[in-house]
Motif scaffolding. Sequence first.
Motif, PDB file in Angstrom:
ATOM      1  N   SER A  97      43.420  -2.229   5.397  1.00 37.19           N
ATOM      2  CA  SER A  97      42.985  -0.837   5.506  1.00 37.19           C
ATOM      3  C   SER A  97      41.502  -0.809   5.817  1.00 37.19           C
ATOM      4  CB  SER A  97      43.269  -0.070   4.208  1.00 37.19           C
ATOM      5  OG  SER A  97      42.565  -0.647   3.127  1.00 37.19           O
ATOM      6  N   SER A 116      37.920   2.024   6.801  1.00 31.99           N
ATOM      7  CA  SER A 116      37.287   3.276   7.219  1.00 31.99           C
ATOM      8  C   SER A 116      36.641   3.031   8.577  1.00 31.99           C
ATOM      9  CB  SER A 116      36.250   3.703   6.179  1.00 31.99           C
ATOM     10  OG  SER A 116      35.353   2.648   5.905  1.00 31.99           O
ATOM     11  N   ARG A 161      45.687   2.466  -1.692  1.00 35.54           N
ATOM     12  CA  ARG A 161      45.523   1.654  -0.474  1.00 35.54           C
ATOM     13  C   ARG A 161      46.420   0.415  -0.492  1.00 35.54           C
ATOM     14  NH1 ARG A 161      38.926   2.198   0.401  1.00 35.54           N
ATOM     15  NH2 ARG A 161      38.885   4.466   0.154  1.00 35.54           N
ATOM     16  N   ASN A 194      51.699   5.000   1.273  1.00 32.31           N
ATOM     17  CA  ASN A 194      50.323   4.593   1.016  1.00 32.31           C
ATOM     18  C   ASN A 194      49.575   5.743   0.349  1.00 32.31           C
ATOM     19  OD1 ASN A 194      48.020   3.004   1.041  1.00 32.31           O
ATOM     20  ND2 ASN A 194      47.454   3.552   3.120  1.00 32.31           N
ATOM     21  N   TRP A 195      48.909   5.466  -0.759  1.00 33.04           N
ATOM     22  CA  TRP A 195      48.178   6.484  -1.507  1.00 33.04           C
ATOM     23  C   TRP A 195      46.684   6.182  -1.483  1.00 33.04           C
ATOM     24  CZ3 TRP A 195      50.710  10.408  -4.506  1.00 33.04           C
ATOM     25  CH2 TRP A 195      52.104  10.352  -4.441  1.00 33.04           C
ATOM     26  N   ASP A 196      45.878   7.250  -1.532  1.00 40.23           N
ATOM     27  CA  ASP A 196      44.432   7.073  -1.605  1.00 40.23           C
ATOM     28  C   ASP A 196      43.833   8.262  -2.345  1.00 40.23           C
ATOM     29  OD1 ASP A 196      42.006   5.875  -1.299  1.00 40.23           O
ATOM     30  OD2 ASP A 196      41.808   6.225   0.847  1.00 40.23           O
ATOM     31  N   GLN A 240      41.369  11.383  -2.741  1.00 41.65           N
ATOM     32  CA  GLN A 240      40.653  12.418  -1.990  1.00 41.65           C
ATOM     33  C   GLN A 240      39.303  12.619  -2.676  1.00 41.65           C
ATOM     34  OE1 GLN A 240      42.629  16.321  -1.015  1.00 41.65           O
ATOM     35  NE2 GLN A 240      41.017  17.093  -2.357  1.00 41.65           N
ATOM     36  N   GLU A 255      49.252  11.076  -1.260  1.00 39.36           N
ATOM     37  CA  GLU A 255      49.971  10.169  -0.377  1.00 39.36           C
ATOM     38  C   GLU A 255      49.578  10.448   1.075  1.00 39.36           C
ATOM     39  OE1 GLU A 255      54.505   8.557   0.600  1.00 39.36           O
ATOM     40  OE2 GLU A 255      54.191  10.251  -0.766  1.00 39.36           O
ATOM     41  N   LEU A 256      49.206   9.404   1.793  1.00 42.29           N
ATOM     42  CA  LEU A 256      48.819   9.541   3.187  1.00 42.29           C
ATOM     43  C   LEU A 256      50.063   9.629   4.072  1.00 42.29           C
ATOM     44  CD1 LEU A 256      45.947   6.892   3.338  1.00 42.29           C
ATOM     45  CD2 LEU A 256      45.793   9.327   2.811  1.00 42.29           C
ATOM     46  N   MET A 270      46.176   6.657   9.661  1.00 45.79           N
ATOM     47  CA  MET A 270      45.188   6.808   8.592  1.00 45.79           C
ATOM     48  C   MET A 270      45.551   5.853   7.459  1.00 45.79           C
ATOM     49  SD  MET A 270      44.052  10.138   6.290  1.00 45.79           S
ATOM     50  CE  MET A 270      43.765  11.160   7.733  1.00 45.79           C
ATOM     51  N   ASP A 271      44.695   4.861   7.206  1.00 49.96           N
ATOM     52  CA  ASP A 271      44.879   3.925   6.099  1.00 49.96           C
ATOM     53  C   ASP A 271      43.952   4.229   4.926  1.00 49.96           C
ATOM     54  OD1 ASP A 271      46.879   2.192   7.257  1.00 49.96           O
ATOM     55  OD2 ASP A 271      45.314   1.437   8.591  1.00 49.96           O
ATOM     56  N   TRP A 324      41.784   7.617   3.227  1.00 45.73           N
ATOM     57  CA  TRP A 324      41.806   9.073   3.316  1.00 45.73           C
ATOM     58  C   TRP A 324      40.610   9.605   4.099  1.00 45.73           C
ATOM     59  CZ3 TRP A 324      39.733  13.741   2.884  1.00 45.73           C
ATOM     60  CH2 TRP A 324      40.608  14.826   2.830  1.00 45.73           C
TER      61      TRP A 324
END
Length: 616
Positions: free
Chosen positions: A76, A78, A518, A549-551, A553, A562-563, A596-597, A599
């Motif tokens: 993952s 940014s 992630r 996949n969760w991240d 916010q 959840e993304l 999107m990996d 958020w």
Amino acid sequence: MRLLLSAVSILALTPGLSGAQTYYDLGTLIVSGGLTPVEEDNLGRAVTVVTEQDIEERGLITVQEALRALPGVSVSGSGDNFTQVRIRGAEVNHTLILIDGIEAAGGDGEYTLSGLETAMIERIEVLRGPQSVVYGSNASAGVINIVTRRATPGLTRAFTLETGAAHRAAGFLAWRGDRGGISLALAHLHDLGYDNSGDGGERDEIRRSTAILSGDYALTDDLTVDFTLRRSREYSDYDSTNYLATDPGSYVVDDPTQFSEVDELTAGIGVTYAMAGGRLVHRLSLATTQNSRSNNGAVPIETQTNAAHYRLSFGLDGAPVETSAHLLNAMLEWEQDSSSSNPLYDRASTSFALEYRGEFGGLSVQAGARYDDNEVFEDATTWTLAAAYDFGGGWRVHGSAGTGVVNPSYFELYANDFGYVGNPNLRPERNRSIDLGLEMPVGTNGMVDVTLFHEVLTDEITAVSTGPGTFSYINQIGESPRHGVEISGRTQVTDALSLRMAYTWLDAENPDGSVKIRRPRHELSMGATWAFAQGRGSLSADLRHVRGNWDTQFWGAYSTVELPAYTTVDLAAQYDLTDRVTLVGRVSNLFDADVMDVWGYAGRGRSAYVGLRARF
């Protein structure tokens, strides 16, 4: 010590290094599999190897691209200039990344993959599960060893040129004679990038240049010296984040003023001496990693790791070390690291390890233990046990169990800034693991591997509030469990068509039962390569699907969300214009899917590339 110098470590196995050296065909060796290389078919630990052929056929230009399709590995970032790797749902700093056996990260930090190019890479070895017995701290969840190209017999000249969404140039010059060889690899990548904020603003580009010089020479039939030296420099753009955002669109903000500069140096030198007809082998080596990173022209933070390593290998059955069916390795290591962000403190350790490897017909066993004498925090003991049994006919079972550790960072130990106060009484984080896998034949030329794993992290270090606006660190009470299944397979359907796949199901939780961010629950990759024109050309297609996949916010309610799931398709082709020149081309994210990996950060959209590859 984390100093197993890939190709250097198998000098005694390579023909042409000394006039009287005997060559033994041991099959495919996993260089990072133990204190000395392990034959892949004998290794009980879960491992995946990405070869130079895989890289070329699939048109992969960065290491993170090569890792994304592997079982048990989550990537993952940014943006492409800040990419993190997790193995089996562990933390980022629980995976040790090596380049030619030398750790890529200096000091206490994780190594951030960005523009690390594949042009000079021979193979990438990914071992899953604790490897701390061999490599110490930060190998708690696994090891990624990036092995670069080395000299082969005679004179070798090669270059690669590519343009499109990125411009790439690489050259390789090497020579090997009867007693040794030397090689020089040069690479430059200018990734034109894309807007990480996803709003169509300024592209966030990456420029990276790398040079690698390596060599070895047999001073006598029994004494060999070797060295490796790598230098990389990188410039990249990135966007700002707004923690006072009131909607998703205002969190990641396009910002043309933000940039980062990185300077990396790794170097190693070693001496190998064989005695008693090769039954007893001594190995002494030194290594250093010196990295520097600055943001927006500020004073750079410099990190450094220095290590010294002695290894004694002994063939218990009277055979030379490289062919011994019962091998004993003993290791003594010293390592020290430091960071300019904490100039008054550093970390140092002295370690001892013992490893036994044995073959009993179709059964192979690897067992080891290690003791780390740490100067500034609690000492650690780790162990490992792995075994594999070959039933014949393509059926093979493999399994491993063991423990790993991750040392507390400088900031966690000594922080005195931003409202944080360090805790010098922290203990290393500890991971215990068990896995069991079965390899099964598919058709006449295929194989499927199914591996189940269960890992538990204890003494996890976390920040806690100590008052209004003040924080410190503690070792958490409770366990962070992770379990799942890894499936991978390959088959040659016809002489022209091959298929591949990998799937990972992962369940990773915090001690309170909340989901780890992630770490996708489902990752699936499927690919095919078709050869045409009597093998002069090939076309490859790869599909990748990510779901669950969760991240966090990082604005408003600061909740975990959840993304969106996504699916990407990549195409790559190559065609031999002559016996020495190959035309290459590829398209990534063919259908321009939204990715999107992390958020708020957009992934790369559709990109195309074309180039030439030549060897002489």
